[in-house]
Design an enzyme around this catalytic site. Structure first.
Site, PDB file in Angstrom:
ATOM      1  N   PRO A  43     -53.845 -51.304   6.331  1.00  0.00           N
ATOM      2  CA  PRO A  43     -54.525 -51.775   5.113  1.00  0.00           C
ATOM      3  C   PRO A  43     -55.832 -52.485   5.456  1.00  0.00           C
ATOM      4  O   PRO A  43     -56.776 -52.478   4.673  1.00  0.00           O
ATOM      5  CB  PRO A  43     -53.530 -52.767   4.501  1.00  0.00           C
ATOM      6  CG  PRO A  43     -52.230 -52.492   5.153  1.00  0.00           C
ATOM      7  CD  PRO A  43     -52.500 -51.885   6.477  1.00  0.00           C
ATOM      8  N   PRO A 222     -62.204 -71.053  56.602  1.00  0.00           N
ATOM      9  CA  PRO A 222     -61.984 -72.254  57.410  1.00  0.00           C
ATOM     10  C   PRO A 222     -60.520 -72.578  57.718  1.00  0.00           C
ATOM     11  O   PRO A 222     -60.268 -73.487  58.505  1.00  0.00           O
ATOM     12  CB  PRO A 222     -62.598 -73.362  56.570  1.00  0.00           C
ATOM     13  CG  PRO A 222     -62.605 -72.848  55.181  1.00  0.00           C
ATOM     14  CD  PRO A 222     -62.644 -71.357  55.241  1.00  0.00           C
ATOM     15  N   ASP A 245     -59.753 -65.790  67.710  1.00  0.00           N
ATOM     16  CA  ASP A 245     -59.986 -66.960  68.560  1.00  0.00           C
ATOM     17  C   ASP A 245     -59.367 -68.229  67.981  1.00  0.00           C
ATOM     18  O   ASP A 245     -58.668 -68.199  66.974  1.00  0.00           O
ATOM     19  CB  ASP A 245     -61.467 -67.137  68.899  1.00  0.00           C
ATOM     20  CG  ASP A 245     -62.343 -67.007  67.697  1.00  0.00           C
ATOM     21  OD1 ASP A 245     -61.990 -67.591  66.666  1.00  0.00           O
ATOM     22  OD2 ASP A 245     -63.377 -66.316  67.788  1.00  0.00           O
ATOM     23  N   LYS A 267     -61.579 -69.752  73.271  1.00  0.00           N
ATOM     24  CA  LYS A 267     -62.819 -70.461  72.979  1.00  0.00           C
ATOM     25  C   LYS A 267     -62.566 -71.803  72.328  1.00  0.00           C
ATOM     26  O   LYS A 267     -63.003 -72.049  71.204  1.00  0.00           O
ATOM     27  CB  LYS A 267     -63.747 -69.623  72.101  1.00  0.00           C
ATOM     28  CG  LYS A 267     -64.441 -68.546  72.868  1.00  0.00           C
ATOM     29  CD  LYS A 267     -65.925 -68.688  72.805  1.00  0.00           C
ATOM     30  CE  LYS A 267     -66.492 -67.409  72.231  1.00  0.00           C
ATOM     31  NZ  LYS A 267     -67.632 -67.586  71.428  1.00  0.00           N
ATOM     32  N   GLY A 298     -63.248 -67.446  62.738  1.00  0.00           N
ATOM     33  CA  GLY A 298     -63.158 -68.533  61.767  1.00  0.00           C
ATOM     34  C   GLY A 298     -64.410 -68.587  60.906  1.00  0.00           C
ATOM     35  O   GLY A 298     -65.502 -68.241  61.362  1.00  0.00           O
ATOM     36  N   MET A 380     -69.558 -78.417  65.277  1.00  0.00           N
ATOM     37  CA  MET A 380     -69.353 -78.678  66.710  1.00  0.00           C
ATOM     38  C   MET A 380     -70.043 -79.980  67.135  1.00  0.00           C
ATOM     39  O   MET A 380     -70.639 -80.043  68.209  1.00  0.00           O
ATOM     40  CB  MET A 380     -69.895 -77.499  67.551  1.00  0.00           C
ATOM     41  CG  MET A 380     -69.181 -76.201  67.255  1.00  0.00           C
ATOM     42  SD  MET A 380     -69.890 -74.784  68.111  1.00  0.00           S
ATOM     43  CE  MET A 380     -71.190 -74.304  66.984  1.00  0.00           C
TER      44      MET A 380
HETATM   45  N1  SAH Z   1     -68.258 -69.386  62.090  1.00  0.00           N
HETATM   46  C1  SAH Z   1     -67.664 -70.641  61.766  1.00  0.00           C
HETATM   47  C2  SAH Z   1     -68.162 -71.772  62.640  1.00  0.00           C
HETATM   48  C3  SAH Z   1     -67.903 -71.610  64.089  1.00  0.00           C
HETATM   49  S1  SAH Z   1     -68.421 -72.988  65.030  1.00  0.00           S
HETATM   50  C4  SAH Z   1     -67.884 -70.965  60.292  1.00  0.00           C
HETATM   51  O1  SAH Z   1     -68.659 -70.269  59.624  1.00  0.00           O
HETATM   52  O2  SAH Z   1     -67.245 -71.891  59.798  1.00  0.00           O
HETATM   53  C5  SAH Z   1     -66.993 -73.970  65.105  1.00  0.00           C
HETATM   54  C6  SAH Z   1     -67.146 -75.238  64.321  1.00  0.00           C
HETATM   55  O3  SAH Z   1     -66.949 -74.992  62.946  1.00  0.00           O
HETATM   56  C7  SAH Z   1     -66.133 -76.293  64.648  1.00  0.00           C
HETATM   57  O4  SAH Z   1     -66.492 -76.991  65.809  1.00  0.00           O
HETATM   58  C8  SAH Z   1     -66.231 -77.171  63.427  1.00  0.00           C
HETATM   59  O5  SAH Z   1     -67.362 -77.969  63.466  1.00  0.00           O
HETATM   60  C9  SAH Z   1     -66.434 -76.159  62.338  1.00  0.00           C
HETATM   61  N2  SAH Z   1     -65.177 -75.817  61.649  1.00  0.00           N
HETATM   62  C10 SAH Z   1     -64.639 -74.605  61.500  1.00  0.00           C
HETATM   63  N3  SAH Z   1     -63.502 -74.651  60.778  1.00  0.00           N
HETATM   64  C11 SAH Z   1     -63.323 -75.938  60.445  1.00  0.00           C
HETATM   65  C12 SAH Z   1     -62.320 -76.652  59.702  1.00  0.00           C
HETATM   66  N4  SAH Z   1     -61.275 -76.010  59.148  1.00  0.00           N
HETATM   67  N5  SAH Z   1     -62.459 -77.977  59.555  1.00  0.00           N
HETATM   68  C13 SAH Z   1     -63.497 -78.618  60.094  1.00  0.00           C
HETATM   69  N6  SAH Z   1     -64.459 -78.015  60.796  1.00  0.00           N
HETATM   70  C14 SAH Z   1     -64.378 -76.692  60.987  1.00  0.00           C
END
Ligand code: SAH
Length: 459
Positions: A43, A222, A245, A267, A298, A380
């Site tokens: 409707p 992370p 790593d 590493k 990472g 780092m």
């Molecule tokens: N490619 C990575 C970084 C590699 S260098 C990125 O894009 O995140 C490694 C450094 O990343 C560590 O020494 C630290 O400073 C930082 N990092 C990576 N993961 C982390 C986390 N969960 N908490 C704190 N710092 C982190």
């Protein structure tokens, strides 16, 4: 099995939708998508629906006459007696009928669908649990990305050609399995159909060249597995070998394919299980063995990840690869710690720097780092914390500037230590944050108090 799943061809066929509200509009939409003509009887009919191409609106109460010439029916009114009448009349005439949310009145049910046309996935819990069906759909969405449409269309395009070139059906099946699981598929999925076609042709030329190795350089984020991208997850479940790593969190490594070989290449600071050159060579060797190699890193592979060097070697050796970005520590860790990296009042820019000490010194452009109204994120940097704080002050940053260390951000073990350039070194000395740690310098750190309360991971 309670139902027989089939796909009905309704192209250019007349289908009937009884009802003119939102649900009816949605159902009519699906029928239109499948190329049907849709007669809508109610409707009152949603004006949006009336406007659609292929719709024949009939503004009236439902009557038997509306069933004339109809191939399939969906009843979507909110009046059960009308729905029941539609169902009975339809079934008496052997016309398939679906009544929305009323399985008793249905001769067929509508599945949930994942449309990657020409690939179509339809599934159903037979009415047992619509919520479960919805959850399943979410899972499938992540496993079968949108661009599978492209892959299916690609396969369709070359189907005849491959059929004439590979005449043995068993061999042809293996050929397609290799193409759709391997390098060819990855090229199509990343939008490079030109290379995909060239590789397909190459596979057709030589029958032994069927399995080619490739490398996926994937950013794993992370730490929290929830921060993986869909593509990362898909490749993690596809790879034959995983090279990872120290930064890749354990739960993430465990999400890679069960029967995949896992190679740890370490590493950590001062404990280089494999040198970078050895890692580069390892990737090349594995790919040359014909394996699908997942290089899991990472964060983001291109941010302090030496991803650039790894792909240079691969490119030099002519090995197909793809790079999948990940959430870098700065962005993941900062948001989990409740620290916005930019903010109208505190920081208009943000710098990512590495605090990795070379010969015991940090070689950074201190004057640039010490500028006001910016955020500095140091990767780092923990071992150079003293130098970092004193150099920033020496170059004009007030020693009251807020600074934070975030330990193992986004994971269960996240801890945040805050202080000022003057106080944080002593705090770190006392608290001994565990690697990996990220340092964030700037006014934005003070926002944490306001914003951090909502995040359960915060200490
Ligand atoms: N490619 C990575 C970084 C590699 S260098 C990125 O894009 O995140 C490694 C450094 O990343 C560590 O020494 C630290 O400073 C930082 N990092 C990576 N993961 C982390 C986390 N969960 N908490 C704190 N710092 C982190």
């Amino acid at each position: 099995m309670d139902y027989l799943p089939i796909f009905a061809n309704v192209r250019n066929k007349l289908c009937l939708v009884v009802g003119g509200g939102q649900v009816a509009t949605r159902k009519a939409g699906v029928l239109l998508d499948a190329g049907a003509k849709v007669r809508v009887v109610a409707p009152e009919i949603d004006p949006e629906l009336v406007k659609q191409k292929g719709v024949e609106p009939v503004v009236a109460r439902f009557e038997a006459v509306h069933l004339e010439g109809v191939t399939l029916i969906i009843a979507a009114t909110n009046d059960r007696s009308v729905n029941k009448q539609v169902s009975e009349l339809a079934q008496a005439r052997n016309i398939p009928v679906n009544v929305v949310d009323d399985p008793e009145l249905c001769s067929f049910i509508m599945p949930a669908i994942l449309d990657r046309s020409p690939l179509m996935i339809a599934f159903s819990s037979g009415g047992a649990s619509p919520v479960l069906t919805r959850l399943m759909r979410g899972k499938l969405e992540t496993l079968i990305p949108q661009n599978y449409s492209r892959l299916a269309a690609f396969a369709e395009r070359f189907r005849e050609m491959v059929k004439t070139r590979v005449t043995n059906p068993a061999k042809r099946r293996i050929f397609w399995e290799n193409a759709l699981e391997g390098v060819v598929a990855e090229k199509v999925l990343t939008g490079d159909e030109g290379s995909a076609e060239a590789m397909l042709q190459q596979m057709l030329q030589s029958e032994d060249n069927i399995q080619r190795g490739e490398v996926y350089l994937v950013g794993a984020g992370p730490g929290d597995p929830d921060l993986l991208t869909f593509r990362a997850l898909r490749l993690m479940q596809k790879a034959d070998v995983v090279v990872y790593d120290a930064l890749v969190s354990k739960p993430i490594v465990e999400m890679t394919r069960r029967d995949a070989e896992r190679i740890y290449v370490g590493k950590k600071r001062n404990d280089h299980t494999l040198q970078q050159e050895e890692i580069n060579d390892l990737l090349v060797r594995l790919a040359k063995e014909g394996k699908r190699v997942l290089r899991l890193k990472g964060g983001d592979p291109f941010i302090f990840g030496r991803g650039g060097e790894e792909i240079e070697t691969l490119a030099a050796e002519n090995i197909p690869f793809q790079v999948v970005p990940g959430i870098t520590a700065a962005s993941g860790v900062a948001s989990y710690a409740g620290i916005p990296l930019t903010h109208r009042d505190y920081a208009q820019s943000c710098m990512f720097v590495t605090g990795h000490l070379k010969d015991g010194t940090m070689n950074l452009d201190w004057a640039a780092l010490a500028r006001p109204k910016q955020t500095v994120v140091v990767y780092m940097g923990l071992h150079g914390l003293d130098t970092l704080c004193s150099e920033l002050v020496r170059h004009g940053m007030p020693d009251t500037t807020p600074i934070a260390i975030v330990q193992q951000g986004t994971t269960q073990n996240q801890r945040v230590f805050t202080g000022t350039l003057a106080t944080l070194p002593a705090i770190a000395e006392r608290e001994k944050p565990q690697a990996p740690t990220l340092i964030i310098v700037g006014g934005v750190v003070t926002l944490r108090e306001k914003l951090a309360w909502f995040h359960p991971q915060n200490s």
